[in-house]
Motif scaffolding. Sequence first.
Motif, PDB file in Angstrom:
ATOM      1  N   UNK A 301       0.874  -1.176   0.000  1.00 26.61           N
ATOM      2  CA  UNK A 301       0.000   0.000   0.000  1.00 26.61           C
ATOM      3  C   UNK A 301       0.907   1.221   0.000  1.00 26.61           C
ATOM      4  N   UNK A 302       1.371   1.586  -1.182  1.00 24.27           N
ATOM      5  CA  UNK A 302       2.338   2.684  -1.288  1.00 24.27           C
ATOM      6  C   UNK A 302       2.236   3.305  -2.667  1.00 24.27           C
ATOM      7  N   UNK A 303       2.545   4.604  -2.779  1.00 27.38           N
ATOM      8  CA  UNK A 303       2.406   5.279  -4.076  1.00 27.38           C
ATOM      9  C   UNK A 303       3.342   4.708  -5.138  1.00 27.38           C
ATOM     10  N   UNK A 304       4.477   4.159  -4.699  1.00 28.61           N
ATOM     11  CA  UNK A 304       5.442   3.656  -5.678  1.00 28.61           C
ATOM     12  C   UNK A 304       5.508   2.126  -5.693  1.00 28.61           C
ATOM     13  N   UNK A 305       4.436   1.493  -5.243  1.00 26.43           N
ATOM     14  CA  UNK A 305       4.403   0.023  -5.220  1.00 26.43           C
ATOM     15  C   UNK A 305       4.489  -0.530  -6.636  1.00 26.43           C
ATOM     16  N   UNK A 306       4.997  -1.773  -6.733  1.00 25.70           N
ATOM     17  CA  UNK A 306       5.006  -2.453  -8.013  1.00 25.70           C
ATOM     18  C   UNK A 306       3.557  -2.834  -8.322  1.00 25.70           C
ATOM     19  N   UNK A 307       3.131  -2.705  -9.604  1.00 22.14           N
ATOM     20  CA  UNK A 307       1.732  -3.014  -9.889  1.00 22.14           C
ATOM     21  C   UNK A 307       1.580  -3.884 -11.118  1.00 22.14           C
ATOM     22  N   UNK A 308       0.436  -4.549 -11.204  1.00 24.71           N
ATOM     23  CA  UNK A 308       0.060  -5.309 -12.398  1.00 24.71           C
ATOM     24  C   UNK A 308      -1.462  -5.436 -12.448  1.00 24.71           C
ATOM     25  N   UNK A 309      -1.938  -5.884 -13.599  1.00 26.60           N
ATOM     26  CA  UNK A 309      -3.394  -6.024 -13.751  1.00 26.60           C
ATOM     27  C   UNK A 309      -3.748  -7.510 -13.768  1.00 26.60           C
ATOM     28  N   UNK A 310      -4.747  -7.870 -12.976  1.00 25.84           N
ATOM     29  CA  UNK A 310      -5.219  -9.264 -12.987  1.00 25.84           C
ATOM     30  C   UNK A 310      -6.748  -9.285 -13.041  1.00 25.84           C
ATOM     31  N   UNK A 311      -7.276 -10.479 -13.341  1.00 23.77           N
ATOM     32  CA  UNK A 311      -8.741 -10.626 -13.326  1.00 23.77           C
ATOM     33  C   UNK A 311      -9.232 -10.560 -11.888  1.00 23.77           C
ATOM     34  N   UNK A 312     -10.454 -10.091 -11.704  1.00 23.10           N
ATOM     35  CA  UNK A 312     -11.034 -10.065 -10.364  1.00 23.10           C
ATOM     36  C   UNK A 312     -11.095 -11.478  -9.805  1.00 23.10           C
ATOM     37  N   UNK A 313     -10.832 -11.587  -8.527  1.00 18.10           N
ATOM     38  CA  UNK A 313     -10.891 -12.899  -7.875  1.00 18.10           C
ATOM     39  C   UNK A 313      -9.647 -13.737  -8.091  1.00 18.10           C
ATOM     40  N   UNK A 314      -8.627 -13.137  -8.725  1.00 20.04           N
ATOM     41  CA  UNK A 314      -7.391 -13.900  -8.957  1.00 20.04           C
ATOM     42  C   UNK A 314      -6.179 -13.134  -8.443  1.00 20.04           C
ATOM     43  N   UNK A 315      -6.336 -12.544  -7.266  1.00 20.42           N
ATOM     44  CA  UNK A 315      -5.249 -11.754  -6.694  1.00 20.42           C
ATOM     45  C   UNK A 315      -4.345 -12.662  -5.858  1.00 20.42           C
ATOM     46  N   UNK A 317      -1.519 -13.993  -3.173  1.00 20.33           N
ATOM     47  CA  UNK A 317      -1.130 -13.565  -1.828  1.00 20.33           C
ATOM     48  C   UNK A 317       0.033 -12.591  -1.929  1.00 20.33           C
ATOM     49  N   UNK A 318       0.079 -11.645  -1.026  1.00 23.20           N
ATOM     50  CA  UNK A 318       1.163 -10.667  -1.037  1.00 23.20           C
ATOM     51  C   UNK A 318       0.818  -9.457  -1.906  1.00 23.20           C
ATOM     52  N   UNK A 319      -0.323  -9.527  -2.619  1.00 17.11           N
ATOM     53  CA  UNK A 319      -0.746  -8.399  -3.465  1.00 17.11           C
ATOM     54  C   UNK A 319      -2.107  -7.893  -3.013  1.00 17.11           C
ATOM     55  N   UNK A 320      -2.354  -6.612  -3.280  1.00 17.80           N
ATOM     56  CA  UNK A 320      -3.647  -6.051  -2.904  1.00 17.80           C
ATOM     57  C   UNK A 320      -4.187  -5.169  -4.030  1.00 17.80           C
ATOM     58  N   UNK A 321      -5.510  -5.192  -4.173  1.00 20.10           N
ATOM     59  CA  UNK A 321      -6.153  -4.396  -5.219  1.00 20.10           C
ATOM     60  C   UNK A 321      -6.293  -2.950  -4.776  1.00 20.10           C
ATOM     61  N   UNK A 322      -5.762  -2.043  -5.601  1.00 17.77           N
ATOM     62  CA  UNK A 322      -5.857  -0.618  -5.240  1.00 17.77           C
ATOM     63  C   UNK A 322      -6.647   0.201  -6.251  1.00 17.77           C
ATOM     64  N   UNK A 323      -7.077  -0.429  -7.337  1.00 17.25           N
ATOM     65  CA  UNK A 323      -7.872   0.314  -8.324  1.00 17.25           C
ATOM     66  C   UNK A 323      -8.631  -0.682  -9.194  1.00 17.25           C
ATOM     67  N   UNK A 324      -9.660  -0.198  -9.885  1.00 22.81           N
ATOM     68  CA  UNK A 324     -10.325  -1.058 -10.863  1.00 22.81           C
ATOM     69  C   UNK A 324      -9.437  -1.142 -12.102  1.00 22.81           C
ATOM     70  N   UNK A 325      -9.558  -2.243 -12.847  1.00 24.72           N
ATOM     71  CA  UNK A 325      -8.709  -2.442 -14.024  1.00 24.72           C
ATOM     72  C   UNK A 325      -9.303  -1.828 -15.282  1.00 24.72           C
ATOM     73  N   UNK A 326      -8.570  -1.886 -16.405  1.00 18.98           N
ATOM     74  CA  UNK A 326      -8.994  -1.228 -17.652  1.00 18.98           C
ATOM     75  C   UNK A 326     -10.282  -1.803 -18.263  1.00 18.98           C
ATOM     76  N   UNK A 327     -10.494  -3.113 -18.145  1.00 19.78           N
ATOM     77  CA  UNK A 327     -11.741  -3.709 -18.674  1.00 19.78           C
ATOM     78  C   UNK A 327     -12.937  -3.194 -17.873  1.00 19.78           C
ATOM     79  N   UNK A 328     -12.733  -3.096 -16.578  1.00 22.04           N
ATOM     80  CA  UNK A 328     -13.789  -2.591 -15.695  1.00 22.04           C
ATOM     81  C   UNK A 328     -14.094  -1.132 -16.014  1.00 22.04           C
ATOM     82  N   UNK A 329     -13.036  -0.368 -16.241  1.00 23.14           N
ATOM     83  CA  UNK A 329     -13.221   1.042 -16.598  1.00 23.14           C
ATOM     84  C   UNK A 329     -14.130   1.149 -17.821  1.00 23.14           C
ATOM     85  N   UNK A 330     -13.852   0.301 -18.824  1.00 25.93           N
ATOM     86  CA  UNK A 330     -14.651   0.329 -20.058  1.00 25.93           C
ATOM     87  C   UNK A 330     -16.111   0.014 -19.754  1.00 25.93           C
TER      88      UNK A 330
END
Length: 422
Positions: A301-315, A317-330
């Motif tokens: 939980x940090x502004x400079x955290x490493x990030x990636x996009x995954x499908x919902x429900x497939x996060x 361990x060790x990762x946390x969702x901080x935003x909706x993804x591009x498909x969701x945005x659409x």
Amino acid sequence: MNYNKKTVKDIDVKGKKVLLRCDFNVPQDKETLAITDDKRIRAALPTIQYLLDQGAAVIACSHLGKPEPSFEKWAKKQAEKGKDPAAITEEKWSKSLQALSLAPVAERLSELLGKKVIMADDVVGPDATAKAAALQPGQVLLLQNTRFEKGETKNDPELARKMAAMAEVYVSDAFGAVHRAHASTAGVAEYLPAVSGFLIQKELEIIGGALASPKRPLVAILGGSKVSSKIGVINNLLEIADTIIIGGGMAYTFSAAQGGKVGDSLLEADWEDYSREMVEKAAAKGVKLLLPVDTVIADAFAPDAKSQIVKSGEIPDGWQGLDIGPETVKLYCDAVKDAGTVIWNGPMGVFEFPAFAGGTKAVAEALSKTEAITIIGGGDSAAAVQQLGYADKMTHISTGGGASLEFMEGKELPGVACLLDA
Ligand code: ADP
Ligand code: MG
């Protein structure tokens, strides 16, 4: 919706002293106490100006922050926080109160009105009483922070009576405080003819209108941090909306409730059953309920955290969702395109971190492009829309965070209920 309360237009204030409850609870710089955003002061100007033009003398009042008016209680709290006992002195307490003086508001209000605002040293003490007694039509007096009085948050009738005794009419325009039954927001109405100002009228007409007889389809976008803080809003909007969009931290509880893996995302396990029920209820009612299909995850939980996009429900361990993804945005932007009304409460992600503000920004942009009536409620949502540069593109951004939430929950607002019916 017809606004069913009397307003300043329904009462004669010429030559009268008017006690005006404002919401001057402004953000300030911690060090210099400079006001960092004066939008709440500006929002009170139409009513103040109207009262002055009508020949009233205006006695304005407001709370600011959360002062502790009892030294004993303040001292106890400091001790609980582990403060050095040597630093728990009456002098320090008095300083903590001074930091919440309304004097900077008086100064800013003077600038905005182009006229001197007289500042009282107390709320109902000798200084305020004398200054109120001497106040002339066309003049403005600002009382000190109402929460410097112990009786304010207890809605003490004695304090309300003393405040009322300074004036002949009570006007409430503090939309941000109408969900609280305090001496200055509700109690005084027992002792004076009580009407609303233009800000409360506007907030209730726009938000109330959207809830009572919305231009359809009505799309509710709900996000923010927790499901638990939005239960009332979800329940109420589920009854009236055509589409409900879920984003932000609360989406992970919905995801977990459907068996999804949410890693270290914000999760309220106690609310999984509720989330499941809401999905079922929406289906039964024919309300379209949209949940994120993908998500931007971070390794911290940090502004400079490493990030990636995954499908919902497939996060993982060790990762946390901080935003909706591009498909969701659409998906979400599509859902608001043909809306008649959009009510938005709660950011789509941790918009405070630019790397995770994309979803919130995209939704704000989509709203800015619709023909729909767009209403933003909730303190952080309002801040997000402003910060991301879409504030002037929305129909209405509520000035009351907690108050707008309670209103959207369908609750009665004590600071409105106490006003005279039209
Ligand atoms: P509002 O004040 O508009 O009602 P809330 O107080 O419910 O909104 O939520 C706002 C907060 O939610 C923001 O500070 C934002 O960072 C946080 N938030 C949004 N999405 C997430 C997420 N995925 N994880 C953690 N916090 C989040
Ligand atoms: Mg908030």
